[in-house]
Design an enzyme around this catalytic site. Structure first.
Site, PDB file in Angstrom:
ATOM      1  N   GLU A  49     -92.983  50.121   0.535  1.00  0.00           N
ATOM      2  CA  GLU A  49     -93.327  51.297  -0.131  1.00  0.00           C
ATOM      3  C   GLU A  49     -94.611  51.873   0.397  1.00  0.00           C
ATOM      4  O   GLU A  49     -95.462  52.469  -0.253  1.00  0.00           O
ATOM      5  CB  GLU A  49     -93.652  51.208  -1.648  1.00  0.00           C
ATOM      6  CG  GLU A  49     -92.095  51.543  -2.402  1.00  0.00           C
ATOM      7  CD  GLU A  49     -92.711  51.574  -3.908  1.00  0.00           C
ATOM      8  OE1 GLU A  49     -91.654  51.045  -4.673  1.00  0.00           O
ATOM      9  OE2 GLU A  49     -93.163  52.827  -4.127  1.00  0.00           O
TER      10      GLU A  49
ATOM     11  N   TYR B 132     -87.976  61.629   0.086  1.00  0.00           N
ATOM     12  CA  TYR B 132     -88.280  60.270  -0.335  1.00  0.00           C
ATOM     13  C   TYR B 132     -88.234  59.268   1.070  1.00  0.00           C
ATOM     14  O   TYR B 132     -87.047  58.830   1.376  1.00  0.00           O
ATOM     15  CB  TYR B 132     -87.520  59.643  -1.383  1.00  0.00           C
ATOM     16  CG  TYR B 132     -88.289  58.378  -1.814  1.00  0.00           C
ATOM     17  CD1 TYR B 132     -89.440  58.466  -2.857  1.00  0.00           C
ATOM     18  CD2 TYR B 132     -88.257  57.374  -1.459  1.00  0.00           C
ATOM     19  CE1 TYR B 132     -90.018  57.265  -3.026  1.00  0.00           C
ATOM     20  CE2 TYR B 132     -88.714  55.997  -1.802  1.00  0.00           C
ATOM     21  CZ  TYR B 132     -89.820  56.117  -2.523  1.00  0.00           C
ATOM     22  OH  TYR B 132     -90.275  54.794  -3.124  1.00  0.00           O
TER      23      TYR B 132
ATOM     24  N   GLU C  12     -89.861  55.805   3.054  1.00  0.00           N
ATOM     25  CA  GLU C  12     -90.736  54.706   2.969  1.00  0.00           C
ATOM     26  C   GLU C  12     -90.759  54.131   4.549  1.00  0.00           C
ATOM     27  O   GLU C  12     -89.963  54.001   5.431  1.00  0.00           O
ATOM     28  CB  GLU C  12     -90.281  53.580   2.221  1.00  0.00           C
ATOM     29  CG  GLU C  12     -90.298  53.768   0.670  1.00  0.00           C
ATOM     30  CD  GLU C  12     -89.916  52.957  -0.117  1.00  0.00           C
ATOM     31  OE1 GLU C  12     -89.791  51.528   0.033  1.00  0.00           O
ATOM     32  OE2 GLU C  12     -89.616  53.008  -1.449  1.00  0.00           O
TER      33      GLU C  12
ATOM     34  N   HIS D  53     -86.576  46.213   0.995  1.00  0.00           N
ATOM     35  CA  HIS D  53     -86.969  46.967  -0.018  1.00  0.00           C
ATOM     36  C   HIS D  53     -85.677  47.548  -0.810  1.00  0.00           C
ATOM     37  O   HIS D  53     -85.156  48.673  -0.023  1.00  0.00           O
ATOM     38  CB  HIS D  53     -88.139  47.756  -0.232  1.00  0.00           C
ATOM     39  CG  HIS D  53     -88.307  48.324  -1.324  1.00  0.00           C
ATOM     40  ND1 HIS D  53     -89.055  49.755  -1.490  1.00  0.00           N
ATOM     41  CD2 HIS D  53     -88.193  48.074  -2.600  1.00  0.00           C
ATOM     42  CE1 HIS D  53     -88.996  49.877  -2.833  1.00  0.00           C
ATOM     43  NE2 HIS D  53     -88.732  49.180  -3.504  1.00  0.00           N
TER      44      HIS D  53
ATOM     45  N   ASP E  70     -89.084  43.105  -1.791  1.00  0.00           N
ATOM     46  CA  ASP E  70     -88.787  43.521  -3.103  1.00  0.00           C
ATOM     47  C   ASP E  70     -87.303  43.617  -3.204  1.00  0.00           C
ATOM     48  O   ASP E  70     -86.992  44.764  -2.879  1.00  0.00           O
ATOM     49  CB  ASP E  70     -89.654  44.770  -3.316  1.00  0.00           C
ATOM     50  CG  ASP E  70     -89.030  45.233  -4.766  1.00  0.00           C
ATOM     51  OD1 ASP E  70     -88.606  44.465  -5.556  1.00  0.00           O
ATOM     52  OD2 ASP E  70     -89.744  46.308  -5.169  1.00  0.00           O
TER      53      ASP E  70
ATOM     54  N   ASP F  31     -89.282  40.140  -6.386  1.00  0.00           N
ATOM     55  CA  ASP F  31     -89.578  39.821  -4.815  1.00  0.00           C
ATOM     56  C   ASP F  31     -89.521  38.451  -4.632  1.00  0.00           C
ATOM     57  O   ASP F  31     -89.620  37.498  -5.163  1.00  0.00           O
ATOM     58  CB  ASP F  31     -91.166  40.235  -4.852  1.00  0.00           C
ATOM     59  CG  ASP F  31     -91.669  41.556  -5.180  1.00  0.00           C
ATOM     60  OD1 ASP F  31     -91.764  42.339  -4.421  1.00  0.00           O
ATOM     61  OD2 ASP F  31     -91.711  41.760  -6.615  1.00  0.00           O
TER      62      ASP F  31
ATOM     63  N   HIS G  52     -96.596  45.472  -8.600  1.00  0.00           N
ATOM     64  CA  HIS G  52     -95.981  44.060  -8.017  1.00  0.00           C
ATOM     65  C   HIS G  52     -97.090  43.145  -7.672  1.00  0.00           C
ATOM     66  O   HIS G  52     -98.070  43.537  -7.154  1.00  0.00           O
ATOM     67  CB  HIS G  52     -95.091  44.337  -6.737  1.00  0.00           C
ATOM     68  CG  HIS G  52     -93.641  44.940  -7.035  1.00  0.00           C
ATOM     69  ND1 HIS G  52     -92.431  44.123  -7.017  1.00  0.00           N
ATOM     70  CD2 HIS G  52     -93.545  46.244  -7.564  1.00  0.00           C
ATOM     71  CE1 HIS G  52     -91.527  45.036  -7.421  1.00  0.00           C
ATOM     72  NE2 HIS G  52     -91.828  46.276  -7.506  1.00  0.00           N
TER      73      HIS G  52
END
Ligand SMILES: *[C@@H]1O[C@H](CO)[C@@H](O)[C@H](O)[C@H]1NC(C)=O
Length: 312
Positions: A62, A101, A103, A158, A192, A237, A277
């Protein structure tokens, strides 16, 4: 009489001294929207710095650093904080289905512990795999000469929560692909995974080859809580290693979350500013180093001389 027993003692010390090299800590941490605004909060940056500087290799997820300054700022902060080691980073492209969006996967590593020997961005479309992932794994190969395993590959992921079942299943294809491409079995999958609670229903687990296929070791126990919020308890995770050889190179029971809230005495609110997290981590066994018997003999000889000069 005393000098001969001293000599014997020194020889024994020289021959028997076995110094265990330290174990190598691999971590995976979802930083929950790490970008410009988080990088401006000094207390948050200090916590992130302390957390990441514990690890020899740390996967960050992220990372949403559109101005491309926050990661460098974090890396500088880690290098200042822990000046005994040198840290570097490798990062993927910005990944995601929508422009709005995206990452990145980033690996921060200690140069004295590992070197990067390969990088591979898993493609969007492979035959038989119609765009399975939101964020295709950015696969990195590391050489780690001070460990028992010596070399290993990290496959980060992720998952998108609502597609977690499908994406975890598709990770098995990535595993087979990388295994063949780099002719190695030393593969670790981490990140994750959203592999718990509402996102991975019990009844769907039989459809996930990363769970059902043989030779995969899920190291973070099912009951673990990798979430900061007191109101949630989910093992999102995860760390998974492939093959018996790799599983034997892992320090038993070392895979666990790092509860930074407790360690750094933060309130829930302060901890949530860092991330929702906990990082997860595992130790890879360090290679035992034996001090050569030549050194032992030399040591013995000098102790003998010094002893005689003193008692002259
Ligand atoms: C879930 O996967 C499908 C098919 O791979 C994709 O079209 C969809 O956009 C994904 N959902 C999300 C929220 O990414």
């Amino acid at each position: 009489m005393r000098s001969s027993s001293l000599l014997l003692f020194s020889v024994l010390v020289g021959v028997c001294e076995v110094q265990a090299a330290s174990d190598l800590r691999v971590c995976a941490f979802n930083l929950q929207h790490f970008g410009e605004s988080k990088s401006k909060k000094s207390k948050v940056m200090l916590s992130l710095t302390r957390i990441i500087a514990r690890c020899d290799v740390c996967l960050l997820q992220e990372v949403r650093d559109s101005k491309e300054k926050a990661v460098q700022k974090l890396l500088d902060s880690i290098n200042r904080y822990d000046s005994k080691h040198e840290y570097k980073a490798v990062a993927s492209e910005r990944l995601g289905r929508s422009e709005s969006y995206q990452e990145q996967y980033v690996f921060i590593y200690r140069t004295g512990s590992v070197t990067v020997t390969g990088q591979y961005q898993y493609p969007d479309n492979l035959p038989g795999d119609v765009d399975a992932f939101s964020r295709e794994p950015f696969v990195v190969r590391f050489k780690a000469p001070k460990t028992v395993i010596k070399e290993f590959v990290l496959i980060p992921q992720h998952t998108t929560p609502t597609n977690a079942t499908k994406e975890l299943d598709a990770l098995y294809d990535v595993l087979l692909h990388v295994k063949k491409m780099w002719k190695t079995e030393n593969l670790m999958l981490l990140g994750d995974f959203n592999a718990d609670c509402g996102y991975l229903a019990k009844k769907n687990r039989k459809n996930v080859r990363l769970i059902t296929e043989r030779g995969l070791y899920w190291l973070i126990p099912e009951k673990t809580d990798t979430t900061v919020r007191e109101s949630t308890s989910c093992a999102y995770d995860r760390i998974v290693v492939y093959g018996e050889r790799f599983s034997r190179a892992v320090v038993p029971s070392s895979a666990k979350p790092f509860n930074f809230q407790r360690e750094y005495k933060l309130t829930e609110e302060q901890a949530l500013e860092v991330s929702d997290h906990y990082p997860v981590e595992v130790l890879l066994k360090g290679k035992a180093l034996r001090v050569s018997s030549n050194v032992g003999t030399l040591l013995a000889f000098f102790s003998y001389l010094v002893f005689h000069m003193l008692t002259w």
